[in-house]
Design a protein around this motif. Sequence first.
Motif, PDB file in Angstrom:
ATOM      1  N   MET A  24     -21.379 -14.833 -35.145  1.00  0.00           N
ATOM      2  CA  MET A  24     -20.353 -14.197 -35.963  1.00  0.00           C
ATOM      3  C   MET A  24     -19.144 -13.757 -35.137  1.00  0.00           C
ATOM      4  O   MET A  24     -19.272 -13.351 -33.983  1.00  0.00           O
ATOM      5  CB  MET A  24     -20.943 -12.990 -36.692  1.00  0.00           C
ATOM      6  CG  MET A  24     -22.086 -13.333 -37.648  1.00  0.00           C
ATOM      7  SD  MET A  24     -21.612 -14.499 -38.959  1.00  0.00           S
ATOM      8  CE  MET A  24     -20.391 -13.526 -39.849  1.00  0.00           C
ATOM      9  N   ARG A  25     -17.977 -13.854 -35.761  1.00  0.00           N
ATOM     10  CA  ARG A  25     -16.714 -13.451 -35.129  1.00  0.00           C
ATOM     11  C   ARG A  25     -15.954 -12.418 -35.950  1.00  0.00           C
ATOM     12  O   ARG A  25     -15.015 -11.812 -35.456  1.00  0.00           O
ATOM     13  CB  ARG A  25     -15.812 -14.683 -34.945  1.00  0.00           C
ATOM     14  CG  ARG A  25     -16.417 -15.789 -34.096  1.00  0.00           C
ATOM     15  CD  ARG A  25     -16.758 -15.302 -32.725  1.00  0.00           C
ATOM     16  NE  ARG A  25     -17.128 -16.374 -31.818  1.00  0.00           N
ATOM     17  CZ  ARG A  25     -18.103 -16.268 -30.926  1.00  0.00           C
ATOM     18  NH1 ARG A  25     -18.828 -15.168 -30.866  1.00  0.00           N
ATOM     19  NH2 ARG A  25     -18.361 -17.251 -30.097  1.00  0.00           N
ATOM     20  N   HIS A  26     -16.340 -12.229 -37.193  1.00  0.00           N
ATOM     21  CA  HIS A  26     -15.632 -11.310 -38.086  1.00  0.00           C
ATOM     22  C   HIS A  26     -16.570 -10.158 -38.452  1.00  0.00           C
ATOM     23  O   HIS A  26     -17.684 -10.392 -38.938  1.00  0.00           O
ATOM     24  CB  HIS A  26     -15.175 -12.037 -39.353  1.00  0.00           C
ATOM     25  CG  HIS A  26     -14.266 -13.200 -39.078  1.00  0.00           C
ATOM     26  ND1 HIS A  26     -14.744 -14.452 -38.734  1.00  0.00           N
ATOM     27  CD2 HIS A  26     -12.914 -13.292 -39.079  1.00  0.00           C
ATOM     28  CE1 HIS A  26     -13.715 -15.273 -38.545  1.00  0.00           C
ATOM     29  NE2 HIS A  26     -12.592 -14.591 -38.751  1.00  0.00           N
ATOM     30  N   PHE A  27     -16.103  -8.938 -38.248  1.00  0.00           N
ATOM     31  CA  PHE A  27     -16.948  -7.759 -38.445  1.00  0.00           C
ATOM     32  C   PHE A  27     -16.228  -6.678 -39.237  1.00  0.00           C
ATOM     33  O   PHE A  27     -14.997  -6.586 -39.223  1.00  0.00           O
ATOM     34  CB  PHE A  27     -17.362  -7.170 -37.087  1.00  0.00           C
ATOM     35  CG  PHE A  27     -18.203  -8.085 -36.246  1.00  0.00           C
ATOM     36  CD1 PHE A  27     -19.576  -8.090 -36.363  1.00  0.00           C
ATOM     37  CD2 PHE A  27     -17.601  -8.946 -35.337  1.00  0.00           C
ATOM     38  CE1 PHE A  27     -20.357  -8.945 -35.590  1.00  0.00           C
ATOM     39  CE2 PHE A  27     -18.370  -9.800 -34.559  1.00  0.00           C
ATOM     40  CZ  PHE A  27     -19.750  -9.803 -34.681  1.00  0.00           C
ATOM     41  N   ARG A  28     -17.020  -5.838 -39.896  1.00  0.00           N
ATOM     42  CA  ARG A  28     -16.522  -4.600 -40.479  1.00  0.00           C
ATOM     43  C   ARG A  28     -16.719  -3.482 -39.452  1.00  0.00           C
ATOM     44  O   ARG A  28     -17.606  -3.575 -38.594  1.00  0.00           O
ATOM     45  CB  ARG A  28     -17.286  -4.251 -41.754  1.00  0.00           C
ATOM     46  CG  ARG A  28     -17.198  -5.298 -42.848  1.00  0.00           C
ATOM     47  CD  ARG A  28     -17.521  -4.693 -44.224  1.00  0.00           C
ATOM     48  NE  ARG A  28     -18.578  -3.704 -44.175  1.00  0.00           N
ATOM     49  CZ  ARG A  28     -19.830  -3.918 -44.608  1.00  0.00           C
ATOM     50  NH1 ARG A  28     -20.184  -5.092 -45.086  1.00  0.00           N
ATOM     51  NH2 ARG A  28     -20.722  -2.955 -44.569  1.00  0.00           N
ATOM     52  N   LYS A  96     -11.113 -18.453 -33.696  1.00  0.00           N
ATOM     53  CA  LYS A  96     -11.434 -17.067 -33.343  1.00  0.00           C
ATOM     54  C   LYS A  96     -12.721 -17.107 -32.538  1.00  0.00           C
ATOM     55  O   LYS A  96     -13.755 -17.551 -33.029  1.00  0.00           O
ATOM     56  CB  LYS A  96     -11.615 -16.207 -34.599  1.00  0.00           C
ATOM     57  CG  LYS A  96     -11.892 -14.727 -34.300  1.00  0.00           C
ATOM     58  CD  LYS A  96     -11.871 -13.911 -35.573  1.00  0.00           C
ATOM     59  CE  LYS A  96     -12.235 -12.459 -35.338  1.00  0.00           C
ATOM     60  NZ  LYS A  96     -11.377 -11.766 -34.341  1.00  0.00           N
ATOM     61  N   GLY A  99     -15.166 -10.987 -31.422  1.00  0.00           N
ATOM     62  CA  GLY A  99     -14.843  -9.845 -32.273  1.00  0.00           C
ATOM     63  C   GLY A  99     -14.999  -8.547 -31.517  1.00  0.00           C
ATOM     64  O   GLY A  99     -15.485  -7.547 -32.062  1.00  0.00           O
ATOM     65  N   GLU A 102     -13.319  -5.471 -33.043  1.00  0.00           N
ATOM     66  CA  GLU A 102     -13.704  -5.121 -34.402  1.00  0.00           C
ATOM     67  C   GLU A 102     -15.166  -4.688 -34.555  1.00  0.00           C
ATOM     68  O   GLU A 102     -15.481  -3.912 -35.466  1.00  0.00           O
ATOM     69  CB  GLU A 102     -13.461  -6.312 -35.337  1.00  0.00           C
ATOM     70  CG  GLU A 102     -12.020  -6.819 -35.350  1.00  0.00           C
ATOM     71  CD  GLU A 102     -11.767  -7.931 -34.350  1.00  0.00           C
ATOM     72  OE1 GLU A 102     -10.801  -8.683 -34.542  1.00  0.00           O
ATOM     73  OE2 GLU A 102     -12.537  -8.039 -33.373  1.00  0.00           O
ATOM     74  N   CYS A 103     -16.059  -5.203 -33.734  1.00  0.00           N
ATOM     75  CA  CYS A 103     -17.494  -4.979 -33.942  1.00  0.00           C
ATOM     76  C   CYS A 103     -17.866  -3.510 -33.735  1.00  0.00           C
ATOM     77  O   CYS A 103     -17.227  -2.786 -32.961  1.00  0.00           O
ATOM     78  CB  CYS A 103     -18.319  -5.876 -33.030  1.00  0.00           C
ATOM     79  SG  CYS A 103     -18.138  -5.557 -31.269  1.00  0.00           S
ATOM     80  N   VAL A 183     -21.075  -7.235 -41.500  1.00  0.00           N
ATOM     81  CA  VAL A 183     -20.149  -8.317 -41.847  1.00  0.00           C
ATOM     82  C   VAL A 183     -19.987  -8.373 -43.366  1.00  0.00           C
ATOM     83  O   VAL A 183     -20.859  -7.912 -44.110  1.00  0.00           O
ATOM     84  CB  VAL A 183     -20.654  -9.681 -41.313  1.00  0.00           C
ATOM     85  CG1 VAL A 183     -20.741  -9.679 -39.800  1.00  0.00           C
ATOM     86  CG2 VAL A 183     -22.012 -10.042 -41.918  1.00  0.00           C
ATOM     87  N   GLU A 184     -18.866  -8.923 -43.810  1.00  0.00           N
ATOM     88  CA  GLU A 184     -18.667  -9.099 -45.252  1.00  0.00           C
ATOM     89  C   GLU A 184     -19.652 -10.126 -45.802  1.00  0.00           C
ATOM     90  O   GLU A 184     -20.208  -9.967 -46.879  1.00  0.00           O
ATOM     91  CB  GLU A 184     -17.230  -9.555 -45.523  1.00  0.00           C
ATOM     92  CG  GLU A 184     -16.173  -8.507 -45.232  1.00  0.00           C
ATOM     93  CD  GLU A 184     -16.264  -7.287 -46.134  1.00  0.00           C
ATOM     94  OE1 GLU A 184     -16.883  -7.388 -47.219  1.00  0.00           O
ATOM     95  OE2 GLU A 184     -15.720  -6.236 -45.761  1.00  0.00           O
ATOM     96  N   TYR A 187     -21.403 -16.754 -42.411  1.00  0.00           N
ATOM     97  CA  TYR A 187     -20.817 -18.073 -42.602  1.00  0.00           C
ATOM     98  C   TYR A 187     -21.861 -19.013 -43.213  1.00  0.00           C
ATOM     99  O   TYR A 187     -23.009 -19.037 -42.772  1.00  0.00           O
ATOM    100  CB  TYR A 187     -20.340 -18.658 -41.278  1.00  0.00           C
ATOM    101  CG  TYR A 187     -19.481 -17.728 -40.438  1.00  0.00           C
ATOM    102  CD1 TYR A 187     -18.490 -16.936 -41.010  1.00  0.00           C
ATOM    103  CD2 TYR A 187     -19.669 -17.637 -39.060  1.00  0.00           C
ATOM    104  CE1 TYR A 187     -17.707 -16.092 -40.229  1.00  0.00           C
ATOM    105  CE2 TYR A 187     -18.888 -16.796 -38.272  1.00  0.00           C
ATOM    106  CZ  TYR A 187     -17.914 -16.015 -38.874  1.00  0.00           C
ATOM    107  OH  TYR A 187     -17.156 -15.188 -38.102  1.00  0.00           O
TER     108      TYR A 187
END
Length: 221
Positions: A24-28, A96, A99, A102-103, A183-184, A187
């Motif tokens: 994963m590369r995108h985090f909340r 990307k 993260g 962001e993580c 994560v939202e 993938y």
Amino acid sequence: MNPRDFTAEEIEAIYRVIRERRDMRHFRPDPVDPAVLRRLLWAAHHAPSVGFTQPWRFIRITERSLRERIHVLVEAERLRTAEALGERKDEFSRLKIEGIRECAELLAAVLTDGRERQVFGRRTLPEMDLASLACAIQNIWLAARAEGLGMGWVSFFDPVALARMLEIPPGGKPVALLCLGHVESFYPRPLLESAGWEQRRDLEDMVFENRWNRRAFGVEG
């Protein structure tokens, strides 16, 4: 039924975690429950290791300024990697790759110092300590997915510079930066596959029988 056996549902859950794990590369930004983080590290610490050496150490990065310095280090290596890729430079630059900012949690996975003294299982294959750490990282990854958390493995850094930054003793070596967090969504396919960077190869092309390049499955082409 043997009481040590797993049910069909439990077996399927293991394969589902493997199947749905993603880099994963995108985090909340939501924090990770400390009890969950401890369970993930427990999973890592119960990985197999050559000679039962347990050569892994994990450094939790909680200082914001330190995280920013690590991000700068990673960004510098990202730019160097882009240059090294030649004709795929622009394609890589659009990806990307981390993260870190962001993580919720950032961990450094480190090989401990003094590993050269271990001969058991390493006399002809000294890299087995690295294989052991990789098993520990995979345990975190799978446990994180089971807990509904994302994880990304970052290897874009100068290990000497990172070791100095984290005050790792001589002989120790940072191998991975692990971005952990909520994560939202996961993938549907590996990110690099979706981006067209690479495709997963067929299992039949990866498994041989008795001799190199003699397929174990399928019809010889």
